[in-house]
Design a protein around this motif. Structure first.
Motif, PDB file in Angstrom:
ATOM      1  N   VAL A   1       0.819  -1.008  -0.011  1.00  0.00           N
ATOM      2  CA  VAL A   1      -0.075   0.061   0.008  1.00  0.00           C
ATOM      3  C   VAL A   1       0.855   1.284  -0.029  1.00  0.00           C
ATOM      4  O   VAL A   1       1.693   1.501   0.877  1.00  0.00           O
ATOM      5  N   ALA A   2       0.710   2.043  -0.953  1.00  0.00           N
ATOM      6  CA  ALA A   2       1.919   3.320  -1.329  1.00  0.00           C
ATOM      7  C   ALA A   2       0.798   4.529  -1.521  1.00  0.00           C
ATOM      8  O   ALA A   2       0.271   4.707  -2.417  1.00  0.00           O
ATOM      9  N   SER A   3       0.595   5.118  -0.328  1.00  0.00           N
ATOM     10  CA  SER A   3      -0.488   6.203  -0.291  1.00  0.00           C
ATOM     11  C   SER A   3       0.014   7.305   0.516  1.00  0.00           C
ATOM     12  O   SER A   3       0.903   7.142   1.457  1.00  0.00           O
ATOM     13  N   SER A   4      -0.659   8.272   0.533  1.00  0.00           N
ATOM     14  CA  SER A   4       0.032   9.769   1.331  1.00  0.00           C
ATOM     15  C   SER A   4      -0.215   9.169   2.762  1.00  0.00           C
ATOM     16  O   SER A   4       0.409  10.077   3.569  1.00  0.00           O
ATOM     17  N   ALA A   5      -1.108   8.295   3.070  1.00  0.00           N
ATOM     18  CA  ALA A   5      -1.347   8.080   4.701  1.00  0.00           C
ATOM     19  C   ALA A   5      -2.259   6.788   4.747  1.00  0.00           C
ATOM     20  O   ALA A   5      -2.862   6.470   3.613  1.00  0.00           O
TER      21      ALA A   5
ATOM     22  N   ILE B   1      -7.624   8.845   0.071  1.00  0.00           N
ATOM     23  CA  ILE B   1      -8.758   9.602   0.690  1.00  0.00           C
ATOM     24  C   ILE B   1      -8.258  11.121   1.221  1.00  0.00           C
ATOM     25  O   ILE B   1      -8.199  11.366   2.201  1.00  0.00           O
ATOM     26  N   MET B   2      -7.882  11.780   0.319  1.00  0.00           N
ATOM     27  CA  MET B   2      -7.458  13.117   0.419  1.00  0.00           C
ATOM     28  C   MET B   2      -8.468  14.182   1.244  1.00  0.00           C
ATOM     29  O   MET B   2      -7.853  14.954   1.691  1.00  0.00           O
ATOM     30  N   THR B   3      -9.658  13.820   0.896  1.00  0.00           N
ATOM     31  CA  THR B   3     -10.515  15.067   1.568  1.00  0.00           C
ATOM     32  C   THR B   3     -10.562  14.751   2.904  1.00  0.00           C
ATOM     33  O   THR B   3     -11.108  15.641   3.626  1.00  0.00           O
ATOM     34  N   CYS B   4      -9.978  13.792   3.632  1.00  0.00           N
ATOM     35  CA  CYS B   4      -9.920  13.726   5.073  1.00  0.00           C
ATOM     36  C   CYS B   4      -8.525  14.322   5.599  1.00  0.00           C
ATOM     37  O   CYS B   4      -8.437  14.597   6.854  1.00  0.00           O
ATOM     38  N   ILE B   5      -7.536  14.811   4.512  1.00  0.00           N
ATOM     39  CA  ILE B   5      -6.430  15.332   4.941  1.00  0.00           C
ATOM     40  C   ILE B   5      -6.509  16.697   4.876  1.00  0.00           C
ATOM     41  O   ILE B   5      -6.087  17.739   5.407  1.00  0.00           O
TER      42      ILE B   5
ATOM     43  N   VAL C   1      -6.222  26.240  -0.014  1.00  0.00           N
ATOM     44  CA  VAL C   1      -6.194  24.700  -0.325  1.00  0.00           C
ATOM     45  C   VAL C   1      -7.460  24.063  -0.537  1.00  0.00           C
ATOM     46  O   VAL C   1      -7.637  22.750  -0.664  1.00  0.00           O
ATOM     47  N   HIS C   2      -8.604  24.547   0.087  1.00  0.00           N
ATOM     48  CA  HIS C   2      -9.941  23.911  -0.064  1.00  0.00           C
ATOM     49  C   HIS C   2     -10.273  23.251  -1.171  1.00  0.00           C
ATOM     50  O   HIS C   2     -11.006  22.308  -1.254  1.00  0.00           O
ATOM     51  N   PHE C   3      -9.747  23.875  -2.317  1.00  0.00           N
ATOM     52  CA  PHE C   3     -10.149  23.132  -3.656  1.00  0.00           C
ATOM     53  C   PHE C   3      -9.367  22.088  -4.207  1.00  0.00           C
ATOM     54  O   PHE C   3      -9.650  21.589  -5.361  1.00  0.00           O
ATOM     55  N   ILE C   4      -8.268  21.658  -3.612  1.00  0.00           N
ATOM     56  CA  ILE C   4      -6.974  21.029  -4.443  1.00  0.00           C
ATOM     57  C   ILE C   4      -7.424  19.430  -4.488  1.00  0.00           C
ATOM     58  O   ILE C   4      -6.838  19.047  -5.615  1.00  0.00           O
ATOM     59  N   PHE C   5      -7.974  19.011  -3.626  1.00  0.00           N
ATOM     60  CA  PHE C   5      -7.869  17.665  -3.491  1.00  0.00           C
ATOM     61  C   PHE C   5      -9.136  16.777  -3.936  1.00  0.00           C
ATOM     62  O   PHE C   5     -10.304  17.105  -3.564  1.00  0.00           O
ATOM     63  N   GLY C   6      -8.982  15.813  -4.636  1.00  0.00           N
ATOM     64  CA  GLY C   6     -10.095  14.713  -4.768  1.00  0.00           C
ATOM     65  C   GLY C   6      -9.735  13.341  -4.084  1.00  0.00           C
ATOM     66  O   GLY C   6      -8.745  12.979  -3.976  1.00  0.00           O
ATOM     67  N   ASP C   7     -10.685  12.522  -4.225  1.00  0.00           N
ATOM     68  CA  ASP C   7     -10.267  11.210  -3.665  1.00  0.00           C
ATOM     69  C   ASP C   7     -10.505  10.195  -4.867  1.00  0.00           C
ATOM     70  O   ASP C   7     -10.986  10.204  -5.782  1.00  0.00           O
ATOM     71  N   ALA C   8      -9.520   9.334  -4.936  1.00  0.00           N
ATOM     72  CA  ALA C   8      -9.552   8.205  -5.846  1.00  0.00           C
ATOM     73  C   ALA C   8      -8.379   7.028  -5.451  1.00  0.00           C
ATOM     74  O   ALA C   8      -7.558   7.337  -4.717  1.00  0.00           O
ATOM     75  N   ALA C   9      -8.781   5.959  -6.033  1.00  0.00           N
ATOM     76  CA  ALA C   9      -7.905   4.602  -5.541  1.00  0.00           C
ATOM     77  C   ALA C   9      -7.076   4.169  -6.648  1.00  0.00           C
ATOM     78  O   ALA C   9      -7.720   4.256  -7.886  1.00  0.00           O
TER      79      ALA C   9
ATOM     80  N   LEU D   1      -7.062  16.730 -14.720  1.00  0.00           N
ATOM     81  CA  LEU D   1      -7.190  17.616 -13.485  1.00  0.00           C
ATOM     82  C   LEU D   1      -8.421  17.986 -13.562  1.00  0.00           C
ATOM     83  O   LEU D   1      -9.081  18.021 -12.207  1.00  0.00           O
ATOM     84  N   GLU D   2      -9.140  18.533 -14.544  1.00  0.00           N
ATOM     85  CA  GLU D   2     -10.434  19.020 -14.420  1.00  0.00           C
ATOM     86  C   GLU D   2     -11.487  18.257 -13.784  1.00  0.00           C
ATOM     87  O   GLU D   2     -12.192  18.779 -13.048  1.00  0.00           O
ATOM     88  N   GLU D   3     -11.280  17.175 -14.167  1.00  0.00           N
ATOM     89  CA  GLU D   3     -12.384  16.235 -13.543  1.00  0.00           C
ATOM     90  C   GLU D   3     -12.317  15.705 -12.302  1.00  0.00           C
ATOM     91  O   GLU D   3     -13.203  15.537 -11.415  1.00  0.00           O
ATOM     92  N   TYR D   4     -10.923  15.533 -11.735  1.00  0.00           N
ATOM     93  CA  TYR D   4     -10.604  14.703 -10.556  1.00  0.00           C
ATOM     94  C   TYR D   4     -10.003  15.520  -9.559  1.00  0.00           C
ATOM     95  O   TYR D   4      -9.938  15.251  -8.257  1.00  0.00           O
ATOM     96  N   GLY D   5      -9.531  16.656  -9.861  1.00  0.00           N
ATOM     97  CA  GLY D   5      -8.552  17.483  -8.914  1.00  0.00           C
ATOM     98  C   GLY D   5      -7.290  16.651  -8.675  1.00  0.00           C
ATOM     99  O   GLY D   5      -6.765  15.580  -9.525  1.00  0.00           O
ATOM    100  N   ASN D   6      -6.536  16.936  -7.687  1.00  0.00           N
ATOM    101  CA  ASN D   6      -5.305  16.237  -7.189  1.00  0.00           C
ATOM    102  C   ASN D   6      -5.732  15.029  -6.347  1.00  0.00           C
ATOM    103  O   ASN D   6      -6.267  15.206  -5.440  1.00  0.00           O
ATOM    104  N   THR D   7      -5.514  13.917  -6.872  1.00  0.00           N
ATOM    105  CA  THR D   7      -5.768  12.668  -6.008  1.00  0.00           C
ATOM    106  C   THR D   7      -4.607  12.002  -5.568  1.00  0.00           C
ATOM    107  O   THR D   7      -4.480  10.688  -5.519  1.00  0.00           O
ATOM    108  N   SER D   8      -3.754  12.756  -5.138  1.00  0.00           N
ATOM    109  CA  SER D   8      -2.592  12.242  -4.623  1.00  0.00           C
ATOM    110  C   SER D   8      -1.956  11.172  -5.649  1.00  0.00           C
ATOM    111  O   SER D   8      -1.732  11.243  -6.847  1.00  0.00           O
TER     112      SER D   8
END
Lengths: 380, 380
Positions: free
Chosen positions: A132-136, A194-198, A206-214, A333-340
């Motif tokens: 598992v390689a993820s931001s958190a 799950i960047m919207t928890c971070i 920063v409120h707009f930068i992240f989306g979630d994806a796996a 980017l337009e559709e998903y934002g930054n999903t780390s």
């Protein structure tokens, strides 16, 4: 497992398949701005006296133009929309689960793992290792990777790693080393982000930068089976920076014994990050290319991490040695934002089917740390 | 970095040096029990009516005999004693630090990193990669490994990994793969384990188990320089279990939108963990030995993870095929408690100087996940 006595042959790696999943809940810039501005208005009204006295800074308003200009993001997919837009929370609503339930992040990861295994025609029991390689990861232990290993029916090894938005390519780099060293034949690299928890949805910058994806990448030793992508080389490099920082972690409980109000945030100096990363990331990709003798003009496509559209433009140009086009460095980017770190894998999967056998591409991801990962791959 | 075109030779790995540090603050069982029992007494008095009504469970008292019998631990070194013993907190007191200060966990790690580098006569700038391998890292990003890389003046790569009490040997296993694959020549595996921030000192079944300590292993490609230990092989394996669990993590903030009182704890079914791990860990070590042709009688010493003295007895016997002695499987549990993954490295460093060139030993660490790591090494 490996031994000094084994035959000294080197297995080469291939990307056998990938998978990704973005949740169906979508938040548009307009929805996000409406929620954020309602929060800002209420905060400023409630703190009007303190703001007037200069004791509390006024919360600035956001706008869809600001977000689009600053980032190029139009909307983002999120795990749980209602909590993020609720100005009493600004955080996803996730019910705590019991130990007998699948964990939230493992379930999220499995949405990408299953299609990756299916495309490869692999049963989970054929997998040697799960990274598992993820931001958190959502807990200290047991490892999330260990839970996923169990869910797919694998019996080998697993571990969790983090290197922010470049995590997935750090996982690919390690998988490549393990396969080349003979330690494993099939490794699954999962990046449930799950960047919207971070994120801190109450901060305008920063409120707009992240989306979630796996995402998931199935890396295998080349056994001669056709299909997939040859891994020509992988490379990672880091330079420490405090310009993008999330201090949420296991010592916060100890920090609150001294400062009960201590609340770690998400701190970003966007201009410095932009400047530093636009310089650093292309150097790492070019170092990889130089070491494997890959000329820029021979790179058909660059799949870049998606954080900011101007960053994509500039990094693409520096890696490819030519102007970016939608074809040579596509954007999601337009559709998903930054999903780390899942972003570069999604970008690859959505924009690689048209490529022909023998054509070569560069995956490059960059983020907090700073950490930069790059991989050169060739369609088989 | 690696390439399909390079010469296909395999670099072998050596452990060039190790380092460890345990903080000077010590808590004896008597001190810990006095604090815990004062907490229990106050809790039970304050909740007397609810306890009498059966609505709240009474908090049981602890004793030094209970701790010694259950674990073999007599004392533990801790980062900050006063907060742990303060019944209003039962948590270390750690002041939050600014971004320009070295972080708590990086500072803690450096206490082990410096002696490891000094013993090897290496400057940090000679290190290709830094892996922080510990039960938890104090923030999401930037990576703790990246901060340590910067502190030692290294310019390569870094990442953070977790696999609970086996983390250090998972780091060693990856370092071994990266060196064998040609990706790196010198890798530092750091395990700064601040377990007293993860422990729940208000729970009788676990309040005594952990201590704090940091370790470092410098793994290098064998360049012919004498000294150090040959890495004959490394191996890891996992089996998922919820019997030892710490759910502290980045989604707790989202879980509290649904259940404001949600507080992740440290949950352990000690009997099940004991039974499972005593069966599983020796199998992983024996698998490694079988694959490199190492007979139990040829293993001079086993350095085992320190969690419970009966566990050490039984696992040593199953790995070595003979009764455990203080010489063939030494223990540091009495003095340090369970210091998570740093424990096996401390045990090795404190109990290896007497070994002679050509003598072989097994490091084996096991913990939550479950994850088991093993390494076979031979004194050069």
């Amino acid at each position: 497992m490996d031994s000094r006595d084994e035959a000294e042959t080197v297995q080469t790696s291939i990307i056998r398949s990938t998978g990704f999943w973005a949740p169906p809940d979508v938040i548009t810039n307009a929805e996000l701005v409406a929620s954020y501005n309602a929060y800002a208005k209420r905060f400023n009204e409630e703190h009007a006296d303190a703001i007037a006295a200069g004791d509390v800074p006024e919360v600035p308003f956001s706008s869809t133009d600001f977000i689009a200009n600053a980032s190029g993001i139009e909307r983002r997919h999120v795990l749980e929309k209602s909590g993020i837009l609720d100005i009493d929370h600004l955080v996803p609503r996730i019910p705590p689960r019991g130990f007998d339930d699948i964990s939230v992040q493992a379930e999220f990861a499995m949405r990408a793992v299953k299609p990756a295994l299916e495309k490869a025609g692999r049963d989970g029991s054929e997998i040697d290792g799960v990274i598992v390689a993820s931001s958190a990861q959502q807990r200290n232990f047991p490892g999330l990777s260990c839970e996923i290993q169990n869910l797919i029916g694998a019996t080998g090894w697993s571990f969790d790693l983090t290197m922010a938005c470049a995590s997935a390519l750090y996982g690919l780099n390690i998988a490549n080393a393990m396969i080349r060293s003979g330690q494993a034949k099939r490794i699954l690299v999962c990046s449930p982000e799950i960047m919207t928890c971070i994120n801190v949805h109450s901060r305008r910058d920063v409120h707009f930068i992240f989306g979630d994806a796996a995402s998931a990448i199935l890396v295998e030793a080349d056994d001669g089976t056709p299909g997939g992508w040859d891994v020509l080389g992988t490379h990672t490099q880091n330079k420490f920076s405090n310009h993008l920082r999330s201090d949420y972690g296991f010592i916060n409980i100890a920090e609150r014994t001294v400062d009960p109000d201590y609340t770690p945030g998400l701190d970003q100096d966007g201009h410095k990050v932009f400047k530093d990363v636009v310089s650093f990331a292309p150097v790492v990709a070019r170092d990889l290319m130089a070491q494997i003798g890959l000329e820029p003009e021979a790179v058909h496509r660059a799949w870049l991490h998606q954080a900011n559209i101007r960053m994509v433009d500039m990094i693409a140009k520096r890696i490819l040695g030519r102007d970016r086009t939608l074809e040579n460095a596509p954007s999601i980017l337009e559709e998903y934002g930054n999903t780390s770190s899942s972003s570069v894998v999604m970008n690859f999967e959505k924009n690689s089917e048209d490529m022909k056998p023998g054509e070569t591409g560069i995956m490059c991801a960059y983020g907090a740390g700073y950490g930069v990962g790059a991989a050169a791959i060739r369609k088989r």
